[in-house]
Write a protein that holds these residues in place. Structure first.
Motif, PDB file in Angstrom:
ATOM      1  N   MET A   1       0.807  -1.215   0.000  1.00  0.00           N
ATOM      2  CA  MET A   1       0.000   0.000   0.000  1.00  0.00           C
ATOM      3  C   MET A   1       0.841   1.267   0.000  1.00  0.00           C
ATOM      4  O   MET A   1       0.316   2.359  -0.240  1.00  0.00           O
ATOM      5  CB  MET A   1      -0.944  -0.002   1.204  1.00  0.00           C
ATOM      6  N   ALA A   2       2.137   1.138   0.220  1.00  0.00           N
ATOM      7  CA  ALA A   2       3.016   2.304   0.194  1.00  0.00           C
ATOM      8  C   ALA A   2       3.386   2.725  -1.226  1.00  0.00           C
ATOM      9  O   ALA A   2       3.823   3.862  -1.447  1.00  0.00           O
ATOM     10  CB  ALA A   2       4.287   2.025   0.992  1.00  0.00           C
ATOM     11  N   ASP A   3       3.229   1.819  -2.200  1.00  0.00           N
ATOM     12  CA  ASP A   3       3.611   2.126  -3.583  1.00  0.00           C
ATOM     13  C   ASP A   3       2.730   1.300  -4.508  1.00  0.00           C
ATOM     14  O   ASP A   3       3.077   0.186  -4.897  1.00  0.00           O
ATOM     15  CB  ASP A   3       5.086   1.799  -3.818  1.00  0.00           C
ATOM     16  N   LEU A   4       1.592   1.851  -4.877  1.00  0.00           N
ATOM     17  CA  LEU A   4       0.636   1.092  -5.672  1.00  0.00           C
ATOM     18  C   LEU A   4       1.144   0.817  -7.082  1.00  0.00           C
ATOM     19  O   LEU A   4       0.735  -0.176  -7.703  1.00  0.00           O
ATOM     20  CB  LEU A   4      -0.698   1.840  -5.722  1.00  0.00           C
ATOM     21  N   ASP A   5       2.034   1.639  -7.589  1.00  0.00           N
ATOM     22  CA  ASP A   5       2.607   1.375  -8.910  1.00  0.00           C
ATOM     23  C   ASP A   5       3.578   0.195  -8.889  1.00  0.00           C
ATOM     24  O   ASP A   5       3.934  -0.334  -9.947  1.00  0.00           O
ATOM     25  CB  ASP A   5       3.333   2.612  -9.447  1.00  0.00           C
ATOM     26  N   ALA A   6       4.009  -0.208  -7.710  1.00  0.00           N
ATOM     27  CA  ALA A   6       4.929  -1.343  -7.592  1.00  0.00           C
ATOM     28  C   ALA A   6       4.195  -2.662  -7.399  1.00  0.00           C
ATOM     29  O   ALA A   6       4.831  -3.712  -7.226  1.00  0.00           O
ATOM     30  CB  ALA A   6       5.905  -1.118  -6.437  1.00  0.00           C
ATOM     31  N   ALA A   7       2.859  -2.649  -7.418  1.00  0.00           N
ATOM     32  CA  ALA A   7       2.096  -3.891  -7.272  1.00  0.00           C
ATOM     33  C   ALA A   7       2.431  -4.837  -8.418  1.00  0.00           C
ATOM     34  O   ALA A   7       2.837  -4.424  -9.509  1.00  0.00           O
ATOM     35  CB  ALA A   7       0.600  -3.582  -7.250  1.00  0.00           C
ATOM     36  N   ARG A   8       2.235  -6.139  -8.162  1.00  0.00           N
ATOM     37  CA  ARG A   8       2.543  -7.166  -9.154  1.00  0.00           C
ATOM     38  C   ARG A   8       1.323  -8.063  -9.349  1.00  0.00           C
ATOM     39  O   ARG A   8       0.536  -8.278  -8.431  1.00  0.00           O
ATOM     40  CB  ARG A   8       3.729  -8.022  -8.695  1.00  0.00           C
ATOM     41  N   TRP A   9       1.194  -8.582 -10.569  1.00  0.00           N
ATOM     42  CA  TRP A   9       0.090  -9.493 -10.854  1.00  0.00           C
ATOM     43  C   TRP A   9       0.455 -10.429 -11.980  1.00  0.00           C
ATOM     44  O   TRP A   9       1.407 -10.210 -12.729  1.00  0.00           O
ATOM     45  CB  TRP A   9      -1.191  -8.744 -11.155  1.00  0.00           C
TER      46      TRP A   9
END
Length: 871
Positions: A813-821
């Protein structure tokens, strides 16, 4: 039931011939036939339905991110994009949910249609539309306009290669405009696949009818191991709409977690189905099994993992969330990765969300917006009960009095044959499924409209044949609900209170929701419509003639399990028991048995103390391959006698770490031994009722190993516990020697445990060219049934993967652009499209892709931009 009525995968020779011809023609003109269906992903397209401009950015894997100025245009664009990528999937699904497969694919699909028409999925969806909020109805209608804008632009094979097959198979079939009801009917399909323990109900009744005693049947369905496997909300409770965040050490209660007793009635015997009703129960059970699962091939491995970790334990200082739903393996995947972004987020256009959607349904089902993230696993409460009904002169007997039944007539159109006209009757509990079976049996007497042996029309002959008994279905999804409201509410929620408020409308299927937000909160909520029973606990078909067994309302939302910011700093859901010892309601007696959840708990508990967990650590846990159930079995195998190759293979188990990597020789030998062990131990059940290879069997065998005198160890091929263990190893060694070579050290689990993403309508034809055309590649996999990396398999059918982590997602939640899928297959559903199956190799290796969220990140990853303009 006869062999002429079969599962969906057995297609008519006409369909196979047409498809095989297309496969052979895949070169030359066939290339044009395939590629003309590919979507336009760049440039400009005029869509008259739009009010303003919309933009569709696609990354290198074809994953779309959609931008529009209004909510209406946003969902119109999503409908258009879904149709571009997956319209065959959407059309096939709506044919199924409406009970209209036979009108395209012929007599073989009449059984599916009759059962679905009897339940009335689409009829319920039609009523549901009127219950929804005005804005939800508007979103559904806008989405339908976008789908229809696509249909207006393309025709026939331009919509997909499957439509070329369809044109040859059913030339008179017309593809109708999409409607909001088509979208809502999909929610019934999702609820059906995740409906809980109804299969166990019919299985227990069938075993009883076969002569297996009640006590021995109960051994096959043990109580949840509450002392060993922690429930989700451990010690948490709910009262007066307020949640408590305590996380004590207590276990799930007998009532909540399927403990001893609670069988219903004085002494419990009233719940046992009478012997004379065995035939009608067996027929209904077989008929229900013939309904094609909508979330991919169905098996006991269906489930999911999700968990959240608070910022006190993370490197970023904000929560982490992980989710990987386990569903059937199919191509294309059930999911469609999508971003939905209002250009300016306002009350009128509140959406800025990225995640996983269903083709055919607007909105995002699992994902995150700018403030919160959420994930799903199946709660699995018992929300469907079969009732044995006593039928006398066209009425259902209740408390000694006849009660009239509601009736309606249904017509199933059959390609190449006569229409099937039948009457659906409903008792106070629900539709009579046994009437569906009776109508199909009558049709088999001869060609033409259904008649009995005396020539009487079927609607006068559909009396149940089970000694005056019928079987009706009470299922929460057969009442209209407001789940669609919930999806849009969660998409726009910005804190735990608004998220819970949205979850109130999520009625079916009942789920476990995990939550995290950018303010540092984590939480859990179990929404859903869960019945409150009178007498009985739903584990056996109930006597419909006794009103004491009726449902008495539903569990109030504010009484469902919930927790926020527990002291231990993390929440794990993996289909285990949901609640602690002070919970007052009976949810189910058939949970998953908690091996996956406890393994995740163990891994998290060993890592949270350092306070530096990352999203990468969450991804590593998702890939854990430990077979926790083997820990109880291997010591006994090591003490059993083995000779020759089996003795060499036995040595592999001595220092096995219980991890089931694709390269593991020990895992190959153990799983082969396990499969033969189940066959030898439970030989009296026969292949139709053999227990699955997963967590239930793990617990059953664990207990039997400590009881060498159990009659389950008696058998024709091997007699006694130690003899059965030795025979299982010897059979496994012989099998693997034939399949993988004579040297046990060279055996590999991945060679046995392979995965092929299969087209749900043409992928199991048995015709090589057809399967080559529509199926994905075969890849080796690690993991196994009931492991965290849950690649389930059916031991009666081999070791090939049937259920999978259908997607994986990790969010910091600190870096939503760093989420992975990662998706199981990819964005496209078109055969031979570069984005069809392009994520499967990555998925098999445990890799993930960037999940950009902000517009800057989306534009940075974009490979193509399509502008949609109003007329």
């Amino acid at each position: 039931m006869t062999e002429t009525r079969t599962r969906f995968r057995r297609w008519s020779l006409i369909a196979l011939s047409v498809a095989a011809g297309l496969a052979v023609a895949a070169a030359g003109a066939g290339v044009w036939a395939v590629q003309r269906a590919f979507p336009d992903t760049g440039g400009e397209i005029t869509l008259p339905a739009l009010e303003g401009e919309a933009s569709v950015y696609r990354d290198a894997r074809g994953i779309p991110q959609i931008y529009a100025d209004t909510a209406a245009d946003l969902f119109r664009a999503q409908g258009f994009v879904h149709a571009q990528d997956r319209f065959w999937q959407m059309h096939f699904n709506r044919l199924t949910t409406a009970g209209r497969l036979a009108e395209v694919f012929g007599e073989e699909q009449a059984e599916t249609d009759v059962y679905l028409r009897t339940m009335g999925w689409r009829r319920v969806a039609e009523r549901e539309y009127e219950l929804l909020r005005p804005d939800t109805r508007a979103y559904l209608d806008s989405y339908a306009e976008g789908v229809n804008a696509y249909l207006d632009r393309r025709d026939g094979g331009e919509r997909g290669l499957e439509f070329t097959v369809l044109a040859a198979l059913a030339p008179d079939h017309e593809v109708e405009p999409w409607t909001a009801v088509d979208s809502l009917a999909w929610l019934k399909a999702m609820a059906w696949d995740l409906r809980g323990n109804m299969q166990h109900e019919t299985e227990r009744a069938a075993l009883l009818a076969s002569g297996i005693g009640r006590e021995r049947i109960e051994e096959l369905y043990p109580a949840y191991p509450e002392r060993d496997h922690r429930p989700i909300v451990d010690g948490g409770s709910v009262a007066d709409g307020r949640f408590r965040a305590d996380a004590g050490e207590g276990g799930a209660s007998a009532a909540a977690a399927g403990g001893e007793g609670g069988e219903g009635g004085e002494g419990g015997d009233a719940t046992l189905p009478p012997q004379e009703a065995a035939g009608v129960l067996a027929g209904v059970g077989a008929g229900l099994d013939a309904i094609p699962p909508m979330l991919g091939p169905e098996s006991a491995g269906l489930g999911s993992n999700s968990w959240v970790v608070s910022g006190e334990h993370t490197a970023s200082g904000l929560p982490l969330l992980a989710n990987d739903p386990h569903l059937g393996a199919q191509l294309p995947s059930v999911w469609h990765q999508t971003g939905l972004h209002c250009t300016d987020v306002t009350d009128q256009c509140p959406f800025d969300v990225t995640g996983f959607s269903f083709a055919g349904l607007p909105g995002i089902v699992i994902g995150h917006n700018a403030d919160i993230a959420w994930g799903f696993t199946n709660l699995g409460p018992d929300v469907a009960d079969l009732y044995l009904e006593r039928i006398d002169d066209g009425a259902a007997m209740v408390d000694g009095e006849p009660e009239p039944m509601d009736t309606r007539e249904e017509t199933v159109k059959v390609a190449g044959g006569d229409d099937l006209v039948f009457t659906v009757r409903s008792t106070r509990h629900g539709p009579l499924l046994s009437d569906a079976e009776a109508a199909l049996d009558l049709r088999e007497i001869g060609a033409g409209p259904p008649v009995d042996a005396d020539g009487e029309p079927a609607d006068r002959a559909a009396e149940p044949t089970g000694g005056g008994y019928g079987v009706s279905l009470s299922w929460t999804a057969l009442e209209p609900g407001t789940t669609a409201d919930s999806i849009f509410g969660m998409n726009a929620a910005d804190d735990f209170a608004s998220f819970r408020d949205a979850a109130r409308s999520f009625e079916v299927p009942a789920q476990n929701l995990v939550y995290a937000d950018t303010e540092g909160d984590i939480g859990y909520q179990a929404p859903g419509t869960v019945p409150v029973r009178g007498t009985g606990d739903g584990r056996w078909p109930a006597p419909g003639w006794d009103s004491d067994y009726d449902w008495h309302g539903f569990v109030d939302f504010d009484a469902l399990p919930v927790v926020r910011n527990p002291d231990r700093g993390y929440i794990v859901t993996a289909n285990q028991a949901a609640v602690g010892s002070d919970y007052e309601h009976m949810l189910t007696g058939d949970w998953a048995y908690g091996y996956r959840s406890q393994r995740i708990e163990t891994l998290l508990a060993g890592a949270v103390g350092d306070g530096d967990l990352t999203a990468a650590d969450m991804a590593d846990i998702q890939l854990d391959d430990e077979n926790s159930g083997a820990r109880a079995v291997v010591p006994h195998l090591l003490r059993a006698d083995a000779e020759g190759t089996a003795a060499q293979a036995q040595e592999l188990l001595a220092d096995w770490d219980f991890q089931q990597g694709a390269d593991s020789a020990a895992a190959a030998f153990y799983n082969a031994t396990w499969s033969h062990l189940l066959d030898l131990t439970f030989d009296e059940l026969g292949p139709d009722h053999s227990p699955d290879a997963g967590s239930r069997s793990w617990l059953v065998v664990d207990r039997l190993l400590d009881d060498p005198g159990s009659p389950w160890w008696d058998g024709d091929a091997a007699d006694g516990r130690d003899a059965v263990l030795s025979a299982a190893m010897n059979r496994a060694a012989d099998e693997l020697g034939r399949r993988l070579g004579e040297d046990p050290a060279e055996w590999r689990w991945g060679e046995l445990h392979t995965f092929t993403a299969t087209h749900p309508s043409l992928g199991e034809s048995g015709i090589g060219p057809v399967e080559w055309l529509f199926n994905g590649p075969t890849v080796e996999t690690s993991g196994g049934d009931s492991t965290v990396n849950a690649t389930g398999w059916e031991h009666t059918e081999g070791y090939a993967v049937t259920t999978v982590p259908s997607m994986r997602m990790t969010i910091d939640m600190a870096d939503l652009d760093a989420a992975r899928w990662i998706d199981l297959t990819g964005a496209s559903g078109h055969a031979f499209h570069p984005d069809n199956g392009n994520q499967t190799p990555l998925w098999a290796r445990g890799e993930t892709l960037p999940m950009p969220f902000t517009r800057a990140a989306v534009e940075e990853h974009a490979e193509d931009v399509l502008t949609l303009r109003p007329e």
